[in-house]
Design a protein around this motif. Structure first.
Motif, PDB file in Angstrom:
ATOM      1  N   ARG A  66       0.847  -1.500  -0.103  1.00  0.00           N
ATOM      2  CA  ARG A  66       0.055   0.074  -0.160  1.00  0.00           C
ATOM      3  C   ARG A  66       0.800   1.213  -0.039  1.00  0.00           C
ATOM      4  O   ARG A  66       0.587   2.157  -0.488  1.00  0.00           O
ATOM      5  CB  ARG A  66      -0.835   0.023   1.256  1.00  0.00           C
TER       6      ARG A  66
ATOM      7  N   THR B 289       3.489   3.101  -5.476  1.00  0.00           N
ATOM      8  CA  THR B 289       2.705   4.158  -6.044  1.00  0.00           C
ATOM      9  C   THR B 289       2.801   3.979  -7.689  1.00  0.00           C
ATOM     10  O   THR B 289       3.586   3.210  -8.099  1.00  0.00           O
ATOM     11  CB  THR B 289       3.236   5.490  -5.618  1.00  0.00           C
ATOM     12  N   GLU B 290       2.185   5.266  -8.160  1.00  0.00           N
ATOM     13  CA  GLU B 290       2.287   5.340  -9.724  1.00  0.00           C
ATOM     14  C   GLU B 290       3.684   5.453 -10.211  1.00  0.00           C
ATOM     15  O   GLU B 290       4.435   4.966 -11.125  1.00  0.00           O
ATOM     16  CB  GLU B 290       1.421   6.503 -10.167  1.00  0.00           C
TER      17      GLU B 290
ATOM     18  N   LYS C 153      -1.204  -1.227 -12.244  1.00  0.00           N
ATOM     19  CA  LYS C 153      -1.948  -0.178 -11.031  1.00  0.00           C
ATOM     20  C   LYS C 153      -3.185  -0.656 -10.686  1.00  0.00           C
ATOM     21  O   LYS C 153      -3.616  -0.913  -9.544  1.00  0.00           O
ATOM     22  CB  LYS C 153      -2.137   1.251 -11.708  1.00  0.00           C
ATOM     23  N   ARG C 154      -3.961  -1.431 -11.811  1.00  0.00           N
ATOM     24  CA  ARG C 154      -5.246  -1.932 -11.662  1.00  0.00           C
ATOM     25  C   ARG C 154      -5.079  -3.203 -10.747  1.00  0.00           C
ATOM     26  O   ARG C 154      -5.867  -3.543  -9.726  1.00  0.00           O
ATOM     27  CB  ARG C 154      -5.919  -2.362 -12.699  1.00  0.00           C
TER      28      ARG C 154
ATOM     29  N   GLN D  58      -4.502  -2.292  -7.219  1.00  0.00           N
ATOM     30  CA  GLN D  58      -5.726  -1.831  -6.455  1.00  0.00           C
ATOM     31  C   GLN D  58      -6.731  -2.786  -6.194  1.00  0.00           C
ATOM     32  O   GLN D  58      -7.386  -2.841  -5.183  1.00  0.00           O
ATOM     33  CB  GLN D  58      -6.453  -0.716  -7.414  1.00  0.00           C
TER      34      GLN D  58
ATOM     35  N   LEU E  36      -5.300  -4.745  -3.159  1.00  0.00           N
ATOM     36  CA  LEU E  36      -5.688  -4.175  -1.941  1.00  0.00           C
ATOM     37  C   LEU E  36      -7.372  -4.006  -1.416  1.00  0.00           C
ATOM     38  O   LEU E  36      -7.529  -4.179  -0.564  1.00  0.00           O
ATOM     39  CB  LEU E  36      -5.168  -2.676  -1.918  1.00  0.00           C
ATOM     40  N   GLU E  37      -8.038  -4.041  -2.670  1.00  0.00           N
ATOM     41  CA  GLU E  37      -9.601  -4.146  -2.149  1.00  0.00           C
ATOM     42  C   GLU E  37      -9.731  -5.467  -1.606  1.00  0.00           C
ATOM     43  O   GLU E  37     -10.603  -5.705  -0.650  1.00  0.00           O
ATOM     44  CB  GLU E  37     -10.249  -3.981  -3.284  1.00  0.00           C
TER      45      GLU E  37
ATOM     46  N   LYS F  68     -13.191  -6.106 -13.762  1.00  0.00           N
ATOM     47  CA  LYS F  68     -12.207  -5.250 -13.883  1.00  0.00           C
ATOM     48  C   LYS F  68     -10.808  -5.448 -14.578  1.00  0.00           C
ATOM     49  O   LYS F  68     -10.250  -4.652 -15.227  1.00  0.00           O
ATOM     50  CB  LYS F  68     -11.711  -4.714 -12.497  1.00  0.00           C
TER      51      LYS F  68
ATOM     52  N   ARG G  33     -17.686  -2.208  -6.553  1.00  0.00           N
ATOM     53  CA  ARG G  33     -17.435  -3.210  -5.613  1.00  0.00           C
ATOM     54  C   ARG G  33     -18.506  -3.632  -5.207  1.00  0.00           C
ATOM     55  O   ARG G  33     -19.625  -2.917  -4.758  1.00  0.00           O
ATOM     56  CB  ARG G  33     -16.460  -2.595  -4.488  1.00  0.00           C
TER      57      ARG G  33
END
Length: 326
Positions: free
Chosen positions: A266, A270-271, A290-291, A294, A297-298, A316, A324
């Motif tokens: 997390r 980063t980007e 990146k997806r 994400q 982490l979700e 996704k 979600r």
């Protein structure tokens, strides 16, 4: 007179030995094809048993898992789970169970200081053999690191396999890199259904006091409250996705739910870090990385209700926007 071409065609159409065998295989046959379970044929040993390479008479290979007598879960339960829960499964991202053996043999054993002859049941499971081995091995032990396209293909394949498994509905309960096997084309297949649970049509979760699973991949609600649901698998899947994306191993040490690993991903991914880690990727592929971070982490939200359903994850990953599930 038969020509070479017609002979070749007949050979081509000849069924493999494996396809003609019954699903319930004799123990003597499995001993023969594994060279009496020799050390040279040992493909790996885990908590639930040892896997051997079996070579059938026509040269085809299968993986033969001999269940351990002292496994953390009773052998009969592991055997029943695997046979009942995956014998009927047929999906390109789920390992195919090709046969099994549950046979009693008379053996001389020691009992209270005396030797007696007893019926000892051997339980074995036979799967398609995947020579590339596990995702664990390919991610962390092979010197040639996988490129992003291969990693993304593996993530999508695992998610497609889990979508199929959850549609039955079966909860796997032990998703981790060791239990994802790769074929020659790096197509991932979910394996090891020894801990899996089959849910009734109306059932969404169940409780158990006997918590078993792999340290570092266990969902907190299962670990602390014994709650089992498809969202237990989603937690483990999130860790799998993050490991595959980052190439970093989740080393839980004293943390059964990988809190430190999650915190590191997390904070660090980063980007800017993604662009540095994958400098040769174009904008679309950087967006895929990146997806995946994400989504991962979700998936590891402490509140299981906040984790996405597998259908949304697949959407996704395929570039379809999905909200979600709550």
């Amino acid at each position: 007179m038969a020509t070479n071409a017609s002979r070749g065609k007949a050979e081509e159409n000849k069924p493999s030995v494996l396809s003609t065998l019954p699903k319930e295989l004799p123990l003597d046959f499995l001993k023969t094809i594994t060279d009496q379970f020799s050390e040279e044929r040992n493909l790996g040993t885990g908590a639930f048993g040892t896997v051997y390479k079996g070579i059938v008479p026509d040269g085809e290979t299968i993986a033969v898992k001999k269940l351990a007598e002292n496994s953390p879960v009773a052998r009969d339960k592991l055997f029943t789970n695997e046979v009942q829960n995956i014998m009927a499964l047929n999906h390109e991202n789920v390992v195919r169970l090709v046969g099994y053996c549950h046979e009693a043999q008379k053996k001389v054993v020691q009992n209270n200081g005396r030797y007696i002859v007893a019926d000892i049941v051997e339980s074995l499971l036979c799967y398609e053999h995947l020579p590339k081995g596990s995702l664990q091995k390919n991610l962390f032990e092979v010197p040639d690191k996988m490129d992003w396209d291969t990693r993304f293909k593996i993530i999508k394949g695992i998610c497609n396999g889990l979508l199929f498994v959850h549609s039955i509905p079966i909860v796997h309960m032990d998703l981790k890199p060791e239990n994802i096997l790769l074929d020659d084309n790096m197509v991932p297949k979910i394996a090891d259904f020894g801990l899996s649970r089959l849910f009734g049509q109306e059932q969404t979760r169940m409780n158990t006091q006997n918590v078993v699973g792999s340290y570092g991949y266990i969902a907190p609600e299962y670990l602390y409250r014994g709650e089992i649901s498809t969202k237990s698998d989603i937690y483990s899947l999130g860790l799998l996705i993050m490991e595959t994306t980052t190439g970093q191993k989740n080393c839980p040490s004293n943390e059964p739910s990988a809190v430190q690993f999650i915190r590191n991903v997390r904070e660090k991914w980063t980007e800017l870090h993604i662009a540095t880690r994958y400098p040769s990727l174009n904008a679309d592929r950087l967006q895929q990385v990146k997806r995946c971070i994400q989504i991962g982490l979700e998936c590891v939200e402490i509140d299981r209700q906040k984790r996405p359903a597998i259908e949304n994850i697949v959407d996704k990953l395929n570039g379809r926007c999905a909200s979600r599930s709550e």
